[in-house]
Design a protein around this motif. Structure first.
Motif, mmCIF file in Angstrom:
data_model
loop_
_atom_site.group_PDB
_atom_site.id
_atom_site.type_symbol
_atom_site.label_atom_id
_atom_site.label_comp_id
_atom_site.label_asym_id
_atom_site.label_seq_id
_atom_site.Cartn_x
_atom_site.Cartn_y
_atom_site.Cartn_z
ATOM 1 N N SER A 267 0.823 -1.208 0.000
ATOM 2 C CA SER A 267 0.000 0.000 0.000
ATOM 3 C C SER A 267 0.862 1.265 0.000
ATOM 4 O O SER A 267 0.581 2.212 -0.746
ATOM 5 C CB SER A 267 -0.915 -0.007 1.233
ATOM 6 O OG SER A 267 -1.609 1.214 1.347
ATOM 7 N N ILE A 268 1.907 1.290 0.814
ATOM 8 C CA ILE A 268 2.792 2.465 0.877
ATOM 9 C C ILE A 268 3.484 2.688 -0.466
ATOM 10 O O ILE A 268 3.571 3.818 -0.966
ATOM 11 C CB ILE A 268 3.833 2.283 2.000
ATOM 12 C CG1 ILE A 268 3.149 2.330 3.365
ATOM 13 C CG2 ILE A 268 4.910 3.363 1.923
ATOM 14 C CD1 ILE A 268 4.024 1.817 4.494
ATOM 15 N N PHE A 269 3.967 1.601 -1.055
ATOM 16 C CA PHE A 269 4.647 1.713 -2.350
ATOM 17 C C PHE A 269 3.705 2.281 -3.416
ATOM 18 O O PHE A 269 4.059 3.218 -4.143
ATOM 19 C CB PHE A 269 5.166 0.334 -2.771
ATOM 20 C CG PHE A 269 5.771 0.305 -4.148
ATOM 21 C CD1 PHE A 269 7.037 0.828 -4.362
ATOM 22 C CD2 PHE A 269 5.076 -0.228 -5.224
ATOM 23 C CE1 PHE A 269 7.597 0.822 -5.636
ATOM 24 C CE2 PHE A 269 5.620 -0.239 -6.489
ATOM 25 C CZ PHE A 269 6.890 0.284 -6.696
ATOM 26 N N LEU A 270 2.500 1.731 -3.494
ATOM 27 C CA LEU A 270 1.533 2.208 -4.489
ATOM 28 C C LEU A 270 1.102 3.644 -4.201
ATOM 29 O O LEU A 270 0.935 4.450 -5.127
ATOM 30 C CB LEU A 270 0.310 1.292 -4.505
ATOM 31 C CG LEU A 270 0.522 -0.125 -5.046
ATOM 32 C CD1 LEU A 270 -0.750 -0.950 -4.911
ATOM 33 C CD2 LEU A 270 0.973 -0.077 -6.502
ATOM 34 N N THR A 271 0.936 3.962 -2.917
ATOM 35 C CA THR A 271 0.503 5.314 -2.549
ATOM 36 C C THR A 271 1.489 6.361 -3.024
ATOM 37 O O THR A 271 1.119 7.341 -3.690
ATOM 38 C CB THR A 271 0.321 5.414 -1.024
ATOM 39 O OG1 THR A 271 -0.702 4.513 -0.608
ATOM 40 C CG2 THR A 271 -0.061 6.830 -0.618
ATOM 41 N N TYR A 272 2.770 6.169 -2.701
ATOM 42 C CA TYR A 272 3.770 7.161 -3.081
ATOM 43 C C TYR A 272 4.053 7.130 -4.580
ATOM 44 O O TYR A 272 4.323 8.172 -5.186
ATOM 45 C CB TYR A 272 5.066 6.940 -2.294
ATOM 46 C CG TYR A 272 5.004 7.535 -0.911
ATOM 47 C CD1 TYR A 272 5.484 8.815 -0.667
ATOM 48 C CD2 TYR A 272 4.453 6.836 0.149
ATOM 49 C CE1 TYR A 272 5.420 9.374 0.590
ATOM 50 C CE2 TYR A 272 4.377 7.388 1.415
ATOM 51 C CZ TYR A 272 4.860 8.664 1.631
ATOM 52 O OH TYR A 272 4.786 9.215 2.877
ATOM 53 N N LEU A 273 3.983 5.945 -5.175
ATOM 54 C CA LEU A 273 4.227 5.831 -6.607
ATOM 55 C C LEU A 273 3.194 6.608 -7.417
ATOM 56 O O LEU A 273 3.515 7.206 -8.447
ATOM 57 C CB LEU A 273 4.200 4.347 -7.018
ATOM 58 C CG LEU A 273 4.478 4.031 -8.485
ATOM 59 C CD1 LEU A 273 5.929 4.371 -8.834
ATOM 60 C CD2 LEU A 273 4.191 2.568 -8.790
ATOM 61 N N ILE A 274 1.955 6.616 -6.950
ATOM 62 C CA ILE A 274 0.880 7.312 -7.674
ATOM 63 C C ILE A 274 0.721 8.749 -7.187
ATOM 64 O O ILE A 274 0.493 9.665 -7.981
ATOM 65 C CB ILE A 274 -0.451 6.552 -7.507
ATOM 66 C CG1 ILE A 274 -0.317 5.131 -8.055
ATOM 67 C CG2 ILE A 274 -1.591 7.274 -8.206
ATOM 68 C CD1 ILE A 274 -1.499 4.237 -7.744
ATOM 69 N N ALA A 275 0.851 8.965 -5.861
ATOM 70 C CA ALA A 275 0.529 10.269 -5.284
ATOM 71 C C ALA A 275 1.508 11.364 -5.703
ATOM 72 O O ALA A 275 1.091 12.491 -6.000
ATOM 73 C CB ALA A 275 0.499 10.166 -3.755
ATOM 74 N N ILE B 68 -6.058 -4.123 -0.505
ATOM 75 C CA ILE B 68 -5.034 -3.135 -0.861
ATOM 76 C C ILE B 68 -5.673 -1.868 -1.413
ATOM 77 O O ILE B 68 -5.209 -0.748 -1.139
ATOM 78 C CB ILE B 68 -4.031 -3.744 -1.860
ATOM 79 C CG1 ILE B 68 -3.118 -4.724 -1.134
ATOM 80 C CG2 ILE B 68 -3.201 -2.657 -2.537
ATOM 81 C CD1 ILE B 68 -2.198 -5.495 -2.038
ATOM 82 N N ILE B 69 -6.743 -2.011 -2.190
ATOM 83 C CA ILE B 69 -7.460 -0.823 -2.678
ATOM 84 C C ILE B 69 -7.944 0.015 -1.496
ATOM 85 O O ILE B 69 -7.791 1.240 -1.481
ATOM 86 C CB ILE B 69 -8.642 -1.238 -3.569
ATOM 87 C CG1 ILE B 69 -8.140 -1.819 -4.893
ATOM 88 C CG2 ILE B 69 -9.553 -0.032 -3.857
ATOM 89 C CD1 ILE B 69 -9.230 -2.397 -5.765
ATOM 90 N N CYS B 70 -8.503 -0.636 -0.499
ATOM 91 C CA CYS B 70 -9.025 0.082 0.676
ATOM 92 C C CYS B 70 -7.904 0.685 1.507
ATOM 93 O O CYS B 70 -8.062 1.751 2.097
ATOM 94 C CB CYS B 70 -9.868 -0.858 1.535
ATOM 95 S SG CYS B 70 -11.379 -1.403 0.741
ATOM 96 N N TYR B 71 -6.775 -0.013 1.587
ATOM 97 C CA TYR B 71 -5.624 0.507 2.324
ATOM 98 C C TYR B 71 -5.028 1.736 1.636
ATOM 99 O O TYR B 71 -4.484 2.625 2.292
ATOM 100 C CB TYR B 71 -4.531 -0.565 2.421
ATOM 101 C CG TYR B 71 -4.565 -1.413 3.662
ATOM 102 C CD1 TYR B 71 -3.720 -1.160 4.736
ATOM 103 C CD2 TYR B 71 -5.428 -2.498 3.768
ATOM 104 C CE1 TYR B 71 -3.741 -1.946 5.869
ATOM 105 C CE2 TYR B 71 -5.455 -3.294 4.889
ATOM 106 C CZ TYR B 71 -4.607 -3.017 5.944
ATOM 107 O OH TYR B 71 -4.631 -3.800 7.065
ATOM 108 N N THR B 72 -5.115 1.779 0.301
ATOM 109 C CA THR B 72 -4.324 2.734 -0.471
ATOM 110 C C THR B 72 -5.035 4.045 -0.767
ATOM 111 O O THR B 72 -4.411 5.115 -0.701
ATOM 112 C CB THR B 72 -3.878 2.084 -1.803
ATOM 113 O OG1 THR B 72 -3.148 0.891 -1.519
ATOM 114 C CG2 THR B 72 -3.021 3.034 -2.609
ATOM 115 N N TYR B 73 -6.318 4.017 -1.081
ATOM 116 C CA TYR B 73 -6.938 5.198 -1.690
ATOM 117 C C TYR B 73 -6.957 6.418 -0.767
ATOM 118 O O TYR B 73 -6.797 7.552 -1.215
ATOM 119 C CB TYR B 73 -8.360 4.870 -2.176
ATOM 120 C CG TYR B 73 -9.413 4.866 -1.087
ATOM 121 C CD1 TYR B 73 -10.085 6.022 -0.730
ATOM 122 C CD2 TYR B 73 -9.718 3.700 -0.412
ATOM 123 C CE1 TYR B 73 -11.036 6.026 0.279
ATOM 124 C CE2 TYR B 73 -10.665 3.683 0.588
ATOM 125 C CZ TYR B 73 -11.321 4.848 0.930
ATOM 126 O OH TYR B 73 -12.251 4.848 1.928
ATOM 127 N N GLY B 74 -7.149 6.216 0.547
ATOM 128 C CA GLY B 74 -7.191 7.350 1.471
ATOM 129 C C GLY B 74 -5.852 8.055 1.570
ATOM 130 O O GLY B 74 -5.761 9.283 1.477
#
Length: 255
Positions: free
Chosen positions: A36-44, A124-130
Motif C-alpha cells: 500500500s505504501i509503495f503504491l501510494t507514493y508511486l501514484i501520489a 489493498i485498494i481500501c488501504y491505499t486510496y485514502g
C-alpha cells in the motif's frame, strides 16, 4: 528487560508465546502495508506534481475533485461496496470477499503471485486510496509553494524546459513535507487497520489487537503498543536521514 530479549510473555487466550501470536499476525499487516505504501507514493507524487504544474486548469480541477471525493469516503464503507460489487455480493464475483491466500509448496512462483493478487486486491485498494488522496494534496501544496520560489524563476529564466524545472529543481524542496508524513507510516505498518482487517477477515495486527483488547489479553496488547512506539521513533529517525539525502543543505555534522 524480557521485552528487549524477545520474551513478550504468554497469551492469556490460547497460552501460546506472544511472539508466536504476533509473528502470525504481523506478516500479513506488513505485507499489506508495504504494498500500500509503495503504491501510494508511486501514484501520489506524480499526481501532486501534475496538479501543481497545471494549477487552476482543467486537469488540476479534475484531479483535485477526484482526490477530495476519495479522501471523504470511509474505508469501511468502500470495503463494503467492493465486497458487494466485486466480491460475490449482489453483482460480480471477481475477487474473494474475505480470507488470505493459502500457498502450497508445489505451487509455482507465478501461481503464488496470482493467488496473492487474487486475494489481496480488494484490501489493498481500501488501504491505499485514502493515503493516496491525502499525500497527493500535500504534494500539490508543497509543489505550488516551490514553483513560486526565486530559484525556480531563475531556472526558467535560464531557458530550462518546464519538465526539468519540475523534476530537477522544484521537487527536492517539495519532498520534505512528504518525508515528514512518511515518518508516521512505520507505526501504522505494525498496528494495522482494525476495521479493514475485520471486514476482510485478515488475521493481521489490527484484528489481533482488537480481539486481545476485547478479551483483556494484556501481554498481546502491551507488545503491540510497544512495537508501535518503537517504530514511531524509527520513523522519525528515518525521516531525519531522508531530509539530509533529499536536501544537501541539511546536515547533522558538528561545525
Amino acid at each position: 528487560t524480557k521485552f528487549m530479549v524477545g520474551d513478550f510473555g504468554i497469551s492469556y487466550q490460547d497460552e501460546q508465546p506472544v511472539k508466536t501470536v504476533i509473528w502470525e499476525a504481523i506478516r500479513w499487516t506488513v505485507l499489506l502495508s508495504i504494498i500500500s505504501i509503495f503504491l501510494t507514493y508511486l501514484i501520489a507524487i506524480p499526481l501532486g506534481i501534475t496538479s501543481a504544474a497545471n494549477k487552476g486548469g482543467m486537469k488540476d480541477q479534475t484531479i483535485s475533485t477526484t482526490l477530495f471525493i476519495l479522501y471523504s469516503l470511509p474505508s469501511f464503507w468502500v470495503a463494503t461496496l467492493l465486497i458487494m460489487f466485486l466480491g460475490g455480493g449482489d453483482f460480480f464475483n471477481v475477487f474473494p470477499s474475505f480470507g488470505v491466500p493459502q500457498a502450497t509448496e508445489n505451487m509455482s512462483f507465478f501461481a503464488k503471485f496470482t493467488n496473492y493478487v487474487y486475494h489481496l486486491t480488494l484490501p489493498i485498494i481500501c488501504y491505499t486510496y485514502g493515503g493516496l488522496a491525502f499525500i497527493s494534496r500535500q504534494m500539490r501544496g508543497a509543489m505550488v509553494n516551490s514553483l513560486s520560489q526565486d530559484y525556480v524563476r531563475t531556472a526558467r529564466a535560464k531557458g530550462l524546459d518546464e519538465e526539468k524545472v519540475l523534476w530537477k529543481h522544484a521537487i527536492k524542496n517539495s519532498l520534505l513535507p512528504i518525508i515528514t508524513l512518511f515518518a508516521n507510516v512505520f507505526p501504522l505498518a505494525i498496528s494495522g487497520a482494525v476495521a479493514l482487517e475485520l471486514i476482510f477477515s485478515i488475521p493481521g495486527m489490527g484484528k489481533t489487537a482488537y480481539e486481545a483488547l476485547v478479551a483483556r489479553n494484556y501481554p498481546v496488547v502491551y507488545t503491540i503498543v510497544m512495537f508501535s512506539a518503537i517504530l514511531t521513533l524509527v520513523g522519525y529517525l528515518v525521516a531525519d536521514i531522508l531530509y539530509a539525502v533529499v536536501d544537501p543543505r541539511i546536515s547533522y555534522n558538528k561545525k
